[in-house]
Structure formats: C-alpha cells, structure tokens
Design a protein around this motif. Structure first.
Motif, PDB file in Angstrom:
ATOM      1  N   VAL A 119       2.976  -1.348 -12.472  1.00  0.00           N
ATOM      2  CA  VAL A 119       2.838  -2.800 -12.602  1.00  0.00           C
ATOM      3  C   VAL A 119       3.703  -3.510 -11.573  1.00  0.00           C
ATOM      4  O   VAL A 119       4.864  -3.158 -11.368  1.00  0.00           O
ATOM      5  CB  VAL A 119       3.249  -3.270 -14.017  1.00  0.00           C
ATOM      6  CG1 VAL A 119       3.030  -4.774 -14.158  1.00  0.00           C
ATOM      7  CG2 VAL A 119       2.479  -2.522 -15.090  1.00  0.00           C
ATOM      8  N   VAL A 120       3.123  -4.519 -10.905  1.00  0.00           N
ATOM      9  CA  VAL A 120       3.874  -5.355  -9.959  1.00  0.00           C
ATOM     10  C   VAL A 120       3.591  -6.816 -10.288  1.00  0.00           C
ATOM     11  O   VAL A 120       2.438  -7.245 -10.269  1.00  0.00           O
ATOM     12  CB  VAL A 120       3.478  -5.072  -8.499  1.00  0.00           C
ATOM     13  CG1 VAL A 120       4.310  -5.949  -7.551  1.00  0.00           C
ATOM     14  CG2 VAL A 120       3.676  -3.602  -8.154  1.00  0.00           C
ATOM     15  N   PHE A 121       4.669  -7.562 -10.573  1.00  0.00           N
ATOM     16  CA  PHE A 121       4.538  -8.988 -10.845  1.00  0.00           C
ATOM     17  C   PHE A 121       5.100  -9.793  -9.669  1.00  0.00           C
ATOM     18  O   PHE A 121       5.595  -9.237  -8.689  1.00  0.00           O
ATOM     19  CB  PHE A 121       5.272  -9.357 -12.138  1.00  0.00           C
ATOM     20  CG  PHE A 121       4.662  -8.743 -13.377  1.00  0.00           C
ATOM     21  CD1 PHE A 121       3.441  -9.188 -13.851  1.00  0.00           C
ATOM     22  CD2 PHE A 121       5.303  -7.714 -14.047  1.00  0.00           C
ATOM     23  CE1 PHE A 121       2.873  -8.632 -14.975  1.00  0.00           C
ATOM     24  CE2 PHE A 121       4.741  -7.152 -15.187  1.00  0.00           C
ATOM     25  CZ  PHE A 121       3.517  -7.609 -15.649  1.00  0.00           C
ATOM     26  N   MET A 127       7.510   5.497   4.130  1.00  0.00           N
ATOM     27  CA  MET A 127       6.771   5.390   5.388  1.00  0.00           C
ATOM     28  C   MET A 127       5.601   4.409   5.253  1.00  0.00           C
ATOM     29  O   MET A 127       5.414   3.535   6.103  1.00  0.00           O
ATOM     30  CB  MET A 127       6.246   6.764   5.800  1.00  0.00           C
ATOM     31  CG  MET A 127       5.483   6.761   7.125  1.00  0.00           C
ATOM     32  SD  MET A 127       4.830   8.386   7.550  1.00  0.00           S
ATOM     33  CE  MET A 127       3.596   8.594   6.257  1.00  0.00           C
ATOM     34  N   LEU A 128       4.822   4.538   4.177  1.00  0.00           N
ATOM     35  CA  LEU A 128       3.656   3.674   3.987  1.00  0.00           C
ATOM     36  C   LEU A 128       4.041   2.199   3.893  1.00  0.00           C
ATOM     37  O   LEU A 128       3.320   1.324   4.366  1.00  0.00           O
ATOM     38  CB  LEU A 128       2.897   4.086   2.722  1.00  0.00           C
ATOM     39  CG  LEU A 128       1.932   5.261   2.843  1.00  0.00           C
ATOM     40  CD1 LEU A 128       1.420   5.664   1.473  1.00  0.00           C
ATOM     41  CD2 LEU A 128       0.762   4.912   3.747  1.00  0.00           C
ATOM     42  N   THR A 129       5.173   1.925   3.250  1.00  0.00           N
ATOM     43  CA  THR A 129       5.604   0.539   3.052  1.00  0.00           C
ATOM     44  C   THR A 129       6.600   0.078   4.120  1.00  0.00           C
ATOM     45  O   THR A 129       7.154  -1.015   4.009  1.00  0.00           O
ATOM     46  CB  THR A 129       6.236   0.375   1.655  1.00  0.00           C
ATOM     47  OG1 THR A 129       7.264   1.366   1.483  1.00  0.00           O
ATOM     48  CG2 THR A 129       5.197   0.538   0.564  1.00  0.00           C
ATOM     49  N   GLN A 130       6.819   0.910   5.125  1.00  0.00           N
ATOM     50  CA  GLN A 130       7.702   0.574   6.249  1.00  0.00           C
ATOM     51  C   GLN A 130       9.107   0.191   5.784  1.00  0.00           C
ATOM     52  O   GLN A 130       9.684  -0.809   6.220  1.00  0.00           O
ATOM     53  CB  GLN A 130       7.078  -0.554   7.078  1.00  0.00           C
ATOM     54  CG  GLN A 130       5.719  -0.191   7.658  1.00  0.00           C
ATOM     55  CD  GLN A 130       5.118  -1.314   8.484  1.00  0.00           C
ATOM     56  OE1 GLN A 130       5.825  -2.009   9.214  1.00  0.00           O
ATOM     57  NE2 GLN A 130       3.817  -1.498   8.375  1.00  0.00           N
ATOM     58  N   LEU A 131       9.649   1.013   4.888  1.00  0.00           N
ATOM     59  CA  LEU A 131      10.969   0.749   4.324  1.00  0.00           C
ATOM     60  C   LEU A 131      12.003   1.813   4.708  1.00  0.00           C
ATOM     61  O   LEU A 131      13.132   1.784   4.215  1.00  0.00           O
ATOM     62  CB  LEU A 131      10.887   0.681   2.786  1.00  0.00           C
ATOM     63  CG  LEU A 131      10.141  -0.515   2.193  1.00  0.00           C
ATOM     64  CD1 LEU A 131       9.923  -0.300   0.699  1.00  0.00           C
ATOM     65  CD2 LEU A 131      10.900  -1.811   2.445  1.00  0.00           C
ATOM     66  N   ALA A 177       8.942  -3.179  -4.715  1.00  0.00           N
ATOM     67  CA  ALA A 177       8.322  -3.232  -6.042  1.00  0.00           C
ATOM     68  C   ALA A 177       7.015  -2.452  -6.065  1.00  0.00           C
ATOM     69  O   ALA A 177       6.714  -1.742  -7.036  1.00  0.00           O
ATOM     70  CB  ALA A 177       8.083  -4.687  -6.440  1.00  0.00           C
ATOM     71  N   LEU A 178       6.242  -2.565  -4.997  1.00  0.00           N
ATOM     72  CA  LEU A 178       4.975  -1.851  -4.910  1.00  0.00           C
ATOM     73  C   LEU A 178       5.204  -0.339  -4.826  1.00  0.00           C
ATOM     74  O   LEU A 178       4.543   0.445  -5.520  1.00  0.00           O
ATOM     75  CB  LEU A 178       4.196  -2.339  -3.687  1.00  0.00           C
ATOM     76  CG  LEU A 178       2.828  -1.708  -3.424  1.00  0.00           C
ATOM     77  CD1 LEU A 178       1.903  -1.915  -4.608  1.00  0.00           C
ATOM     78  CD2 LEU A 178       2.212  -2.301  -2.158  1.00  0.00           C
ATOM     79  N   ALA A 179       6.160   0.063  -3.981  1.00  0.00           N
ATOM     80  CA  ALA A 179       6.467   1.494  -3.841  1.00  0.00           C
ATOM     81  C   ALA A 179       6.970   2.070  -5.159  1.00  0.00           C
ATOM     82  O   ALA A 179       6.617   3.190  -5.545  1.00  0.00           O
ATOM     83  CB  ALA A 179       7.507   1.695  -2.747  1.00  0.00           C
ATOM     84  N   GLN A 190      -1.289  -7.271   2.502  1.00  0.00           N
ATOM     85  CA  GLN A 190      -2.649  -6.956   2.047  1.00  0.00           C
ATOM     86  C   GLN A 190      -3.114  -5.643   2.653  1.00  0.00           C
ATOM     87  O   GLN A 190      -3.714  -4.801   1.976  1.00  0.00           O
ATOM     88  CB  GLN A 190      -3.615  -8.089   2.427  1.00  0.00           C
ATOM     89  CG  GLN A 190      -3.492  -9.336   1.574  1.00  0.00           C
ATOM     90  CD  GLN A 190      -4.270 -10.500   2.156  1.00  0.00           C
ATOM     91  OE1 GLN A 190      -4.992 -10.364   3.140  1.00  0.00           O
ATOM     92  NE2 GLN A 190      -4.127 -11.664   1.547  1.00  0.00           N
ATOM     93  N   LYS A 191      -2.836  -5.460   3.941  1.00  0.00           N
ATOM     94  CA  LYS A 191      -3.233  -4.222   4.620  1.00  0.00           C
ATOM     95  C   LYS A 191      -2.512  -3.025   4.023  1.00  0.00           C
ATOM     96  O   LYS A 191      -3.119  -1.974   3.782  1.00  0.00           O
ATOM     97  CB  LYS A 191      -2.921  -4.327   6.117  1.00  0.00           C
ATOM     98  CG  LYS A 191      -3.725  -5.378   6.854  1.00  0.00           C
ATOM     99  CD  LYS A 191      -3.282  -5.428   8.309  1.00  0.00           C
ATOM    100  CE  LYS A 191      -3.999  -6.536   9.057  1.00  0.00           C
ATOM    101  NZ  LYS A 191      -3.534  -6.635  10.464  1.00  0.00           N
ATOM    102  N   GLU A 192      -1.202  -3.165   3.781  1.00  0.00           N
ATOM    103  CA  GLU A 192      -0.431  -2.066   3.214  1.00  0.00           C
ATOM    104  C   GLU A 192      -0.894  -1.750   1.795  1.00  0.00           C
ATOM    105  O   GLU A 192      -0.972  -0.585   1.398  1.00  0.00           O
ATOM    106  CB  GLU A 192       1.060  -2.410   3.239  1.00  0.00           C
ATOM    107  CG  GLU A 192       1.619  -2.504   4.648  1.00  0.00           C
ATOM    108  CD  GLU A 192       3.095  -2.827   4.671  1.00  0.00           C
ATOM    109  OE1 GLU A 192       3.720  -2.804   3.595  1.00  0.00           O
ATOM    110  OE2 GLU A 192       3.627  -3.097   5.759  1.00  0.00           O
ATOM    111  N   LEU A 193      -1.218  -2.796   1.050  1.00  0.00           N
ATOM    112  CA  LEU A 193      -1.695  -2.614  -0.315  1.00  0.00           C
ATOM    113  C   LEU A 193      -3.016  -1.845  -0.332  1.00  0.00           C
ATOM    114  O   LEU A 193      -3.211  -0.919  -1.132  1.00  0.00           O
ATOM    115  CB  LEU A 193      -1.864  -3.987  -0.976  1.00  0.00           C
ATOM    116  CG  LEU A 193      -2.348  -4.018  -2.416  1.00  0.00           C
ATOM    117  CD1 LEU A 193      -1.452  -3.180  -3.311  1.00  0.00           C
ATOM    118  CD2 LEU A 193      -2.381  -5.470  -2.913  1.00  0.00           C
TER     119      LEU A 193
END
Length: 289
Positions: free
Chosen positions: A83-85, A117-121, A141-143, A171-174
């Motif tokens: 879940v991400v709010f 890597m995917l979220t560039q963090l 939060a998404l990761a 949006q692209k990363e999501l």
C-alpha cells in the motif's frame, strides 16, 4: 480476482452504500476513478484489510481473503498487499535502505538491490527521510510496498502532491515496477493523462456504485466523461528536440504540434491515426484502434 463488497458510508449528501461488484484479471493495472467521497479510498482499505466491509467477499487467485457469510477475514499482515498513500508514512529514524528492508518478511539483499536500482535510490540508500525531496520519499514508499512481494499493489493518489515533471518521471518508474514484478495494481487518480499512460482498465465510481468500466479511451474519449478537448488526426512527423519529441498531427486542414516524451512515442509512427486530447493545457496523444 473477484470483489463483491458493501459498506455503509457517510458522504457530503448524507448516508450511502458503497456497493462494489468487480472482476480484475491478474497482472492488470486498474484505475478507480470518481469524485471525492465516492468511496474509492474505502474500497482500497477493505482490500488491504484495514477496514471491515458490512458484507461480501474478496477472492484473490482462488484464495478467500474475506467472506462475511463464512466468517473469513484474513488480517492485513497476512494479505499479500503493498500500500502507498499520499503521505509516504516513512520511518523518520530509519535510512532509505532500512525503510525498504522493514517492508520485507525476510531479509532479501538481492531484492533490496533490485528495488534500489529500479527506483534510482542507490546513491540515497543511507540517507534519512528528512533529507529527501517529495519525489524521493515517494520512491522509498513505493519500494517498501513492493518489498513485501505483494500480489496486489494499492496506490491512493501517490503522485498528486508532486509537480508535473516529477509526476511524469515517477509514472514511468511505477509502470516499470508493475511490469517487472507482474503485479495487479489498483490506482486512485484524478489525473487524466496519468490514467491514460498507466491503466489497462478504468472503473468509474459514483455514489458508491460502479457506473462504467472499460479501457481509458472508451471511458474518457468516446464517452466524453472528462470534458476534454479532443481531435482525431494523422501523424505527419515525429521530430526529436533535445530530450523530447515534437509530434506534428494533421487535424482537418490544420497541423497541431504536441510535445511528447520518448516513452509516449514508442508505439507511434508517421501515418498513424491518433487522438490528441487535452485537459488543463496538458495535451497527450492516444493511438486510435
């Protein structure tokens, strides 16, 4: 996935019943669309197990998560849901890496590195939330949500507080995360271009009931629910300028130029029939079928 739920709610017009009956194909990206107070967030909370329905059932991949008639109600921690709010809800005393690891049932270094890597963090892994921008916090939060290895990802307007450039980037990363992990994703969004870019299917809720469902172009273009300006035309030219593309579209006897990013033009070619739609001066191109 089968969802059939009822929940009595109080809205600005008084009491109403959220009465949802929907089927969702595994791996779909679904948007729940509607006015504030229609019951969208309540639906996500019931799916996550954070709010108990009055009656109904939730079946995911043959497993019953909730069934009022049989007394089944699997607790949130046992539902494979991320879940991400809007408010991020990160732990301020933990680093980026620690926040993501917290979401895992068992420590998985390989998954951690993949998510960073995917979220560039990767370069931010040892920083704490207070030193991050809004977009960076949302990535964490998404990761963390995906670190649970969920079957279902629930997103309640996760990008609404961000500026348009950061929103487009996330949006692209999501979308990349959705595809990489083969998730079934539910998104609440009021951003028409976001819905078009991300969704396979849209469910429109009004007064607690689903009044329409279908692909984004059916819901927002053919049915004109959005009230956008829209034109049908043919692509004459796709020209790269710096990091964006200028797409020239012949509409009647006029040529309209639209700025598009590389991802938007991937499936477009000169000669394609397209629809150019615009909402609040934010135009985008949709390929005609």
């Amino acid at each position: 996935m089968r969802i059939k739920l009822k929940k009595r709610l109080k809205g600005y017009k008084g009491e109403f019943v959220l009465d949802i009956d929907m089927s969702v194909k595994s791996g779909s990206f679904v948007t729940i669309f509607g006015r504030s107070g229609a019951g969208k967030t309540t639906l996500l909370k019931m799916l996550a197990g954070l709010l108990k329905p009055d009656e109904g059932f939730i079946e995911v991949g043959g497993e019953i998560w909730y069934d009022s008639s049989r007394g089944i109600d699997i607790p949130p921690q046992k539902r494979k849901v991320g879940v991400v709010f809007q408010d991020y809800a990160l732990f301020p005393n933990m680093t980026v890496e620690e926040n993501i690891l917290y979401g895992m049932e068992k420590k998985d270094e390989e998954l951690l590195e993949k998510l960073l890597m995917l979220t560039q963090l990767i370069e931010l892994r040892n920083r704490k939330p207070h030193s991050l921008s809004g977009g960076q916090k949302q990535r964490v939060a998404l990761a963390r949500a995906v670190a649970r290895k969920p079957d279902i990802l629930l997103l309640d307007e996760p990008l609404s507080a961000l500026d348009i450039d950061m929103r487009r980037k996330l949006q692209k990363e999501l979308h990349k995360i959705h595809r990489t992990f083969s998730l079934t994703t539910f998104l609440i969004s009021h951003d028409f271009s976001e819905v078009f870019r991300l969704s396979d299917r849209v469910f429109v809720i009004e007064n607690g009931k689903i009044i329409k469902e279908g692909k984004p172009d059916y819901i927002f273009v053919q049915e004109r629910l959005s009230g956008k300006v829209k034109f049908s035309g043919e692509i004459l030219q796709i020209k790269k300028e710096d990091v964006v593309y200028i797409v020239s579209v012949l509409v009647g006897n006029n040529i309209i130029k639209v700025v598009a990013d590389p991802e938007e033009i991937q499936d477009l070619s000169v000669g394609d029939k397209v629809i150019v739609a615009s909402k609040a001066f934010n135009p985008f191109i949709l390929k005609s079928e």
